[in-house]
Write a protein that holds these residues in place. Structure first.
Motif, PDB file in Angstrom:
ATOM      1  N   ASP A 294       0.855  -1.190   0.000  1.00  0.00           N
ATOM      2  CA  ASP A 294       0.000   0.000   0.000  1.00  0.00           C
ATOM      3  C   ASP A 294       0.888   1.235   0.000  1.00  0.00           C
ATOM      4  OD1 ASP A 294       0.865   0.522   2.626  1.00  0.00           O
ATOM      5  OD2 ASP A 294      -0.845  -0.497   3.511  1.00  0.00           O
ATOM      6  N   THR A 300       1.171  -3.868   5.812  1.00  0.00           N
ATOM      7  CA  THR A 300      -0.142  -4.372   6.203  1.00  0.00           C
ATOM      8  C   THR A 300      -0.451  -5.597   5.354  1.00  0.00           C
ATOM      9  OG1 THR A 300      -0.925  -2.164   6.776  1.00  0.00           O
ATOM     10  CG2 THR A 300      -2.604  -3.828   6.335  1.00  0.00           C
ATOM     11  N   TYR A 302      -2.425  -7.128   3.325  1.00  0.00           N
ATOM     12  CA  TYR A 302      -3.543  -7.155   2.384  1.00  0.00           C
ATOM     13  C   TYR A 302      -3.328  -8.300   1.403  1.00  0.00           C
ATOM     14  CZ  TYR A 302      -4.775  -2.454   4.018  1.00  0.00           C
ATOM     15  OH  TYR A 302      -5.133  -1.376   4.778  1.00  0.00           O
ATOM     16  N   LEU A 349     -12.457  -7.446   3.562  1.00  0.00           N
ATOM     17  CA  LEU A 349     -12.545  -5.997   3.477  1.00  0.00           C
ATOM     18  C   LEU A 349     -13.455  -5.535   2.343  1.00  0.00           C
ATOM     19  CD1 LEU A 349      -8.780  -5.098   4.011  1.00  0.00           C
ATOM     20  CD2 LEU A 349     -10.610  -5.120   5.725  1.00  0.00           C
ATOM     21  N   ARG A 365      -7.646  -8.929   4.766  1.00  0.00           N
ATOM     22  CA  ARG A 365      -6.524  -8.574   5.639  1.00  0.00           C
ATOM     23  C   ARG A 365      -6.271  -9.779   6.533  1.00  0.00           C
ATOM     24  NH1 ARG A 365      -5.060  -3.188   9.103  1.00  0.00           N
ATOM     25  NH2 ARG A 365      -3.451  -4.133  10.380  1.00  0.00           N
ATOM     26  N   PHE A 485      -8.081   1.232   0.972  1.00  0.00           N
ATOM     27  CA  PHE A 485      -7.149   0.383   1.715  1.00  0.00           C
ATOM     28  C   PHE A 485      -5.730   0.507   1.170  1.00  0.00           C
ATOM     29  CE2 PHE A 485     -11.352  -1.608   1.671  1.00  0.00           C
ATOM     30  CZ  PHE A 485     -11.627  -1.596   3.021  1.00  0.00           C
ATOM     31  N   PRO A 488      -4.661   4.933   1.075  1.00  0.00           N
ATOM     32  CA  PRO A 488      -5.445   5.712   2.030  1.00  0.00           C
ATOM     33  C   PRO A 488      -5.041   7.180   2.019  1.00  0.00           C
ATOM     34  CG  PRO A 488      -3.752   4.467   3.170  1.00  0.00           C
ATOM     35  CD  PRO A 488      -3.730   4.004   1.747  1.00  0.00           C
TER      36      PRO A 488
END
Length: 735
Positions: A294, A300, A302, A349, A365, A485, A488
């Protein structure tokens, strides 16, 4: 992979976007892969930590020689029809690929754990053995055996455990997984354990003695086992030994290729996951997925896959993701699945389905992530995969080790499985995709994702040059739901989330709760559970018993605070605007209703407001016949069936509420927007009566109907349009 032969279109899929769609005009349109330093060292450290965690398990079954509480015969003998049905499903190219059958135990085993077991250091109990592992904990262990099984997963139903309970599973093949806990729970209160190898699966459940000493009664029911089959047994009619290997001659081992063939192959191989999960029918299924970077570069976890693989939170909760499943050398030895880095459980998500005009995607996630991972980049430019662009892919066809595919984007291929530009079409160059490849990413040479595998169409031979690959266009998925996501908006506030701190509206608002039990004098700080960027929950002492729900919305000229309560205990909510320093306090509203602060953060100060979600102590004594559905919530071991009808007095729309379970005792309803929580409900068994609580985050009109499926009694609760108040019925149903 979905195979669509000739001009046959895909069957309808279900759209289930669970998060609000946000405009992506200002969002980044491109992100490069993230390759953290020393990933080999991180992977080794993660593996060592996993082995240490497994060694800490009580190993009750092995230590005390506990016999299996249930033994099932070989599936080939006892379940030939179901095995044939699984193979027929796969041979017919239905999706997702199925690789396991759920088998009921001959007799379900309920395991109840309470303080009485603390007085006995070792005792046979509930088909297994209970023992004190120390003065601070109690462990129960049991086992299930399935003759000739390759790998197994246990299903626990009616799970009621403290949040700090720890669970391990062990396979007779030598694998141990854990600890894990209630984070793997599905909406019905059930839990699928991760898989272990061998024909016996043993389970350890360890509880803090303090939780039992306080009078807590905990437990679960072992009712099913999922038998997972190796690729050689998942398909093939007429005794075909493997998964259509006769039609997979173009499948090529990814370990035979290097960065000269695909410059980003190393990043891709450590981002790819072989995901196993339990589908909506309760059967084992398999797809491919990959980690995405991201714009925060914060690692994170994802995970991108396809909607026709995973489209519900229950399937997401059952995910068993294996990483680094590739051969040691070109066409070399494959590692044992149970010895690979794994992640267990995920939160859904966003997801979209082809029949609703979206590109068939799901973003998850993961609950946890082993070290040594890389994160693929992405490109949301619709022209990134223009005609003639080479697209690279790693995937797990048939559940086999990573294979390598190259295709060439083409607009001349007839649209036979999805409309352009929502879908991308490409022709074969190297290798091929097969069942199990679904959800794998189409990648540019620089490691950026431009699509996720949806299926194939054209020639019936998957290795034919006229077999075309169809990918959902990432650009479409990104604009529709993924940008909040993956890209952001930078945070505008200084809130730092924690176990007791809720951060809302892009971290601008910080919320905390203190509570006092006026009946026994106890007090404390509420624990925070984030839900969306605008909504979150608090519980006081029991994480399954939600007490408060809080929502903050920006209406342009004013920011409003909504809260609802599912409690009559005293509390104070403190909301701080970290941008301006303004602080608001909210205490119990009259009648335990909750309220709206219409001018919370505006020039004029306002009052207070509380709202709330559900909660849960003991399970109802008698189970019921409630059938959970889109608009029906089942509580207390399916005894209570709850439905809601709403009416919007501002635009005259109306309809049934959409139900979502939070625990066996609590749940919530949304109205016309699935991302906006409107009602939170809770039912508690107090021995002689069932009490019913409801909290609101809405001033629309609505009617709640609760049916006791054991006695047939029905209760209704109505909120008139413009009113904002929940309530408590202290004698809803008599036991």
């Amino acid at each position: 992979m979905r195979s669509i032969k000739a001009s046959i279109l895909l069957p309808a899929l279900t759209l289930a976007v669970l998060v609000p769609t946000m405009a992506a005009a200002a969002a980044a349109q491109e992100m490069r892969p993230l390759i953290p330093p020393d990933i080999e060292k991180a992977a080794a450290a993660a593996q060592a930590a996993a082995e240490k965690a497994g060694a800490a398990a009580p190993h009750v079954v092995d230590t005390y020689g506990v016999a299996p509480l249930a033994t099932l015969p070989e599936a080939a003998v006892a379940e030939p029809g179901r095995l044939a049905a699984l193979r027929a499903w796969n041979e017919a190219n239905h999706q997702p690929l199925r690789n396991g059958i759920s088998r009921p135990l001959p007799a379900v085993q309920r395991v109840e754990l309470d303080a009485a077991l603390l007085d006995r250091p070792l005792v046979e109990h509930a088909g297994g053995m209970a023992t004190q592992t120390s003065f601070e904990s109690l462990a129960w262990g049991g086992a299930v055996k399935v003759a000739q099984a390759d790998r197994l997963r246990l299903h626990l139903a009616g799970v009621h455990l403290p949040p700090d309970a720890r669970i391990w599973v062990h396979g007779s093949g030598g694998s141990t997984v854990g600890p894990f806990g209630p984070d793997l729970l599905a909406s019905d209160g059930g839990l699928w354990t991760p898989s272990v190898s061998g024909e016996t699966v043993a389970i350890d459940v360890e509880l803090p003695a303090a939780a039992l000493a306080r009078g807590g009664r905990y437990g679960f029911t072992i009712d099913r086992v999922l038998e997972l089959l190796p690729p050689a047994e998942t398909a093939g009619s007429g005794g075909s030994p493997t998964l259509r290997l006769k039609d997979m001659s173009c499948n090529v081992d990814a370990s035979c290729f290097g960065d000269r063939d695909f410059p980003s192959i190393d990043a891709a191989r450590h981002a790819l996951a072989r995901i196993e999960f339990v589908d909506g029918t309760g059967q084992g299924a398999l797809c491919s997925a990959q980690l995405l970077n991201d714009t925060l570069n914060d690692q994170t976890p994802y995970l991108l896959t396809a909607n026709h693989c995973i489209s519900t939170q229950d399937s997401a909760a059952s995910i068993d993701a294996a990483f680094d499943f590739f051969t040691t050398s070109c066409n070399g030895q494959a590692p044992a699945l149970t010895q690979l880095p794994h992640s267990h459980g995920a939160r859904l998500l966003a997801t979209g389905s082809a029949d609703k005009g979206t590109s068939d995607y799901t973003l998850l996630r993961l609950n946890n992530l082993p070290g040594g991972r890389t994160f693929l980049g992405w490109n949301a430019d619709p022209n990134a995969a223009a005609d003639g662009t080479l697209l690279y892919r790693l995937s797990h066809p048939g559940g086999l080790p990573q294979n390598f595919v190259v295709t060439r984007s083409s607009s001349s291929v007839p649209a036979c499985g999805g409309d352009r530009p929502t879908f991308l079409y490409s022709t074969q160059v190297t290798g091929g995709t097969f069942a199990g490849s679904s959800g794998s990413a189409a990648l540019l040479a620089n490691g950026e994702v431009v699509g996720q595998e949806f299926g194939g169409c054209g020639n019936a031979n998957d290795c034919s040059p006229l077999q075309f690959t169809i990918d959902g266009a990432f650009a479409h998925s990104f604009l529709e739901a993924l940008s909040p996501f993956l890209s952001p908006v930078p945070a505008v506030g200084g809130c730092r989330a924690g176990s007791t701190t809720l951060c809302l509206m892009n971290r601008r608002f910080q919320a905390t709760v203190t509570w006092t039990n006026q009946f026994n004098g106890s007090s404390g700080t509420g624990s925070a559970i984030p839900s969306t960027d605008s909504t979150g929950f608090f519980y006081f002492t029991d994480p399954s018993n939600f007490e408060l729900i809080l929502k903050i919305l920006n209406f342009g000229t004013v920011i409003k605070v909504f809260y609802g309560e599912l409690t009559n205990l005293h509390f104070t909510i403190t909301v701080t605007d970290t941008k301006t320093g303004t602080v608001k306090h909210y205490t119990n509203a009259p009648g335990d209703c909750g309220t709206i602060d219409e001018m919370a953060f505006a020039p004029d100060s306002a009052k207070s407001a509380p709202l709330s979600p559900p909660a849960a102590p003991p399970v109802a004594k008698a189970g019921g016949s409630c059938i959970r559905g889109t608009n029906t919530l089942c509580l207390l071991n399916r005894r209570l069936a709850v439905s809601v009808n709403w009416q919007n007095q501002f635009n005259n729309t109306s309809g049934p509420g959409a139900a979502a379970a939070l625990s066996d005792e609590s749940g919530l309803f949304s109205f016309n927007d699935p991302s906006a929580v409107e009602l939170v409900l809770k039912a508690l068994d107090f021995g002689t009566a069932i009490k019913f609580f409801w909290g609101t985050l809405s001033d629309l009109g609505y009617a709640i109907t609760v049916t006791d499926t054991v006695t047939g009694a029905v209760k209704s609760y109505k909120n008139n349009p413009g009113n904002y108040c929940g309530g408590i019925d202290n004698a809803a149903f008599t036991l």
